[in-house]
Design a protein around this motif. Structure first.
Motif, PDB file in Angstrom:
ATOM      1  N   ASP A  31       0.837  -1.192   0.000  1.00 36.15           N
ATOM      2  CA  ASP A  31       0.000   0.000   0.000  1.00 36.15           C
ATOM      3  C   ASP A  31       0.874   1.245   0.000  1.00 36.15           C
ATOM      4  OD1 ASP A  31      -2.732   1.295   0.434  1.00 36.15           O
ATOM      5  OD2 ASP A  31      -1.562   2.092   2.107  1.00 36.15           O
ATOM      6  N   ARG A  55      -6.971   2.290   4.710  1.00 37.90           N
ATOM      7  CA  ARG A  55      -7.846   2.649   5.826  1.00 37.90           C
ATOM      8  C   ARG A  55      -8.990   1.641   5.900  1.00 37.90           C
ATOM      9  NH1 ARG A  55      -9.180   5.902   1.518  1.00 37.90           N
ATOM     10  NH2 ARG A  55     -11.392   6.378   1.186  1.00 37.90           N
ATOM     11  N   VAL A  56      -9.621   1.575   7.050  1.00 42.58           N
ATOM     12  CA  VAL A  56     -10.795   0.720   7.223  1.00 42.58           C
ATOM     13  C   VAL A  56     -12.030   1.588   7.056  1.00 42.58           C
ATOM     14  CG1 VAL A  56     -12.049  -0.801   8.786  1.00 42.58           C
ATOM     15  CG2 VAL A  56      -9.546  -0.839   8.758  1.00 42.58           C
ATOM     16  N   VAL A  57     -12.955   1.157   6.187  1.00 42.17           N
ATOM     17  CA  VAL A  57     -14.177   1.918   5.946  1.00 42.17           C
ATOM     18  C   VAL A  57     -15.376   1.034   6.222  1.00 42.17           C
ATOM     19  CG1 VAL A  57     -13.108   3.443   4.239  1.00 42.17           C
ATOM     20  CG2 VAL A  57     -14.179   1.322   3.479  1.00 42.17           C
ATOM     21  N   LEU A  89     -11.689  -2.816   3.678  1.00 44.80           N
ATOM     22  CA  LEU A  89     -10.353  -2.267   3.508  1.00 44.80           C
ATOM     23  C   LEU A  89     -10.285  -1.468   2.216  1.00 44.80           C
ATOM     24  CD1 LEU A  89      -7.828  -2.688   5.301  1.00 44.80           C
ATOM     25  CD2 LEU A  89      -7.104  -4.472   3.703  1.00 44.80           C
ATOM     26  N   LYS A  90      -9.865  -0.204   2.315  1.00 46.34           N
ATOM     27  CA  LYS A  90      -9.670   0.641   1.128  1.00 46.34           C
ATOM     28  C   LYS A  90      -8.175   0.898   1.020  1.00 46.34           C
ATOM     29  CE  LYS A  90     -12.035   3.209  -1.961  1.00 46.34           C
ATOM     30  NZ  LYS A  90     -11.431   2.726  -3.195  1.00 46.34           N
ATOM     31  N   PHE A 122      -5.604  -4.716   8.220  1.00 51.82           N
ATOM     32  CA  PHE A 122      -5.103  -3.336   8.312  1.00 51.82           C
ATOM     33  C   PHE A 122      -3.804  -3.250   9.105  1.00 51.82           C
ATOM     34  CE2 PHE A 122      -4.805   0.632  10.728  1.00 51.82           C
ATOM     35  CZ  PHE A 122      -4.770   1.556   9.696  1.00 51.82           C
ATOM     36  N   SER A 133      -0.772  -1.649   6.971  1.00 52.16           N
ATOM     37  CA  SER A 133      -0.445  -0.271   7.342  1.00 52.16           C
ATOM     38  C   SER A 133       1.026  -0.123   7.757  1.00 52.16           C
ATOM     39  CB  SER A 133      -1.354   0.213   8.474  1.00 52.16           C
ATOM     40  OG  SER A 133      -1.202  -0.619   9.615  1.00 52.16           O
TER      41      SER A 133
END
Length: 581
Positions: free
Chosen positions: A509, A514-516, A521-522, A544, A548
């Motif tokens: 990434d 981010r978590v939406v 997961l986006k 994540f 991340s």
């Protein structure tokens, strides 16, 4: 309870790569079509290896449909139908209560209406709970009482030799349009249309029940000198049956589905019932096989599961927007009720497994509870497999017996496993991946034990792990607009022609992860430090903490378009993730 649902969401999956075609065939096709070898390889894997085969695949034509008279008994069926219409006989169109059955009935009824007088033709859908699947004695008695002399059965009848004989004794003829495997005892009907009959020479064997009905309509047009466009107008109903009945989207089905989707997505859809259903399902994008499966099919099915399947036929036959919405609203409420029951029973079932050490560690699941709703237990069995990947049977109380539905995992024949326990059962039937069964309630514990023994001794280790079939490895920089446009032209996707699944290795990434929403997961992925692309992973929020940190991973995905505020971009829909060690 929540922890059970979450933990099981990302069980280990096997990545199974499809066999690559020979380099010579791939290079030849890539050159003739001016496409990448990656895309040419996918086509070759699907049996499309020449320019002519590719032309037929990418440009389906109604001229490619087979002559309906190649189907065994078609001439007899058309002759008997023409005779009935000429003599103004009363005709009963009889169909099963699922999507294939109800679309079949709507197709045949609307086709024949134009050739009949008021009251000459009616339709009949058996009650799921009072009459059960297929042709019923009650339905035949109704036909006799109302003066019908011809029954056209759709999506059922091939296993109803005794019922057809009973109808014949009452002076009622049968034309059977079915697509299920026949028994040795084929009904003595006036005509039996079923391409799966051993002695039927029809070239394509995978039609839906509605597809067989369509071929009868097409044949009638040919014989009577009616433009075949009258039959082609019905392809919007047919594509709904093709999608919902999970038949292969290959050969003739692909042509029929392609033109059916064109009708549904046309500038002015001609069937108010489907337009109403699309609006109530909240589908604003162009309809495809997937949106029919998840948007239309559960709602049409819900009418039969929760009440009266005739409501689905009424909606499909509606002539006005007002009538269509009135019926679609009722069906939508049935679907909400079905969803509530399905959700509640699934939670109960998963809780039962989680609290029982034997069930938790078994190779199969067999659950019984007397107050579960019979109309949703097949769905519940599938939901349980999403969390505990193994052959599953859900049973409930019905007419003094335990009655239920079985679902299986990839490669395991659940019908054969049930057959090994047949001495404990009253009746059973089905196929490799889905079956139904009935047994005395007192036999449930013995059946559970025996079924577990049979599954444990026959299931392989690979069959216990869900698999993802992968079409090829590619680098992210290969995913261009031109690449996607060619993939999109491979639609309609479905069994036998699934949306291509790719793997890209050692991606990471860019820092956008981010978590939406509810644990989705986006990401924005990159590979080798250049070229980045958006990705979405529904339910992958638990990754994540690794992603991340910049840890690289292999990703398995399909490619799709994402529209946001009028801006259309390409994105990856993640199917699975493997963190690199």
């Amino acid at each position: 309870m929540q922890s059970v649902l979450f933990v099981k969401q990302h069980m280990e999956k096997r990545w199974v790569y499809n066999h690559e075609a020979t380099p010579e065939a791939v290079n030849q096709l890539a050159e003739s079509l001016k496409i990448s070898t990656t895309l040419a390889d996918i086509l070759c894997q699907r049996g499309i290896c020449t320019f002519e085969e590719a032309k037929a695949f990418f440009r389906p034509s109604l001229h490619d449909l087979h002559d309906p008279f190649l189907m065994k008994d078609m001439q007899r069926a058309v002759d008997r139908l023409a005779e009935a219409l000429h003599r103004s006989e009363k005709i009963l169109v009889y169909g099963d209560y699922d999507v294939d059955g109800t679309t079949s009935v709507a197709l045949m009824y609307s086709f024949l209406q134009q050739f009949t007088q008021p009251g000459q033709i009616e339709y009949y859908i058996p009650d799921r709970y009072k009459e059960g699947y297929g042709v019923s004695t009650q339905g035949i008695d109704y036909a006799k009482a109302e003066g019908f002399t011809l029954i056209i059965s759709l999506d059922c009848g091939i296993k109803s030799a005794d019922k057809v004989a009973y109808a014949s004794s009452l002076g009622i003829d049968f034309i059977i349009c079915d697509h299920h495997l026949p028994d040795e005892d084929v009904p003595q009907a006036v005509a039996v249309l079923d391409p799966k009959q051993v002695d039927c020479l029809y070239p394509y064997k995978e039609l839906s029940g509605c597809g067989v009905g369509f071929k009868l309509a097409q044949a009638f047009c040919v014989q009577q000198g009616i433009p075949q466009e009258e039959a082609f107008k019905l392809l919007d109903l047919l594509v709904v049956s093709i999608a919902a009945d999970i038949v292969p989207i290959t050969g003739e089905n692909r042509v029929l589905a392609y033109y059916g989707l064109q009708l549904i997505n046309g500038p002015s859809p001609t069937r108010p019932g489907l337009a109403a259903l699309q609006e109530l399902a909240g589908i604003t994008a162009e309809m495809d096989i997937t949106s029919i499966v998840f948007g239309f099919a559960p709602r049409i099915n819900a009418a039969g599961r929760m009440g009266d399947a005739k409501r689905s036929v009424k909606m499909l036959l509606a002539q006005t927007k007002e009538e269509a919405f009135q019926m679609a609203d009722i069906i939508n409420e049935s679907n909400k009720e079905r969803r509530d029951k399905d959700s509640n029973i699934t939670k109960e079932a998963l809780q039962m497994i989680a609290e029982d050490d034997f069930l938790k560690n078994a190779n199969s699941t067999v659950l019984y509870k007397e107050n579960w709703h019979k109309g949703v237990i097949g769905i519940v069995a599938s939901r349980c497999i999403d969390h505990y990947y193994r052959p599953t049977i859900i049973l409930t109380h019905s007419n003094g017996k335990a009655s239920g539905s079985a679902r299986s995992v990839h490669g395991f024949n659940v019908h054969n496993a049930i057959e090994s326990c047949s001495d404990l059962l009253d009746q059973f039937g089905g196929h490799m991946y889905a079956a139904g069964l009935t047994l005395p309630i007192e036999n449930v514990p013995a059946f559970r034990k025996r079924f577990e023994e049979v599954v444990s001794s026959t299931i392989t280790e690979d069959q216990k792990i869900p698999q993802i079939e992968i079409d090829g490895r590619i680098n992210l920089n290969q995913i261009t607009r031109n690449f996607f446009n060619i993939v999109k032209q491979m639609e309609p996707f479905g069994p036998g022609n699934m949306k291509p699944v790719f793997v890209s290795e050692c991606v990471y990434d860019t820092g956008a992860v981010r978590v939406v929403g509810d644990s989705h997961l986006k990401l924005r992925l990159t590979q080798d430090g250049f070229y980045d692309i958006d990705a979405i992973g529904f339910g992958f929020g638990d990754y994540f903490k690794y992603i991340s940190k910049g840890i690289p991973f292999d990703v398995c995905y399909t490619v799709e378009e994402n529209e946001f505020r009028g801006n259309v971009t390409l994105q990856l829909r993640i199917r699975d993730i493997r963190m690199m060690k």
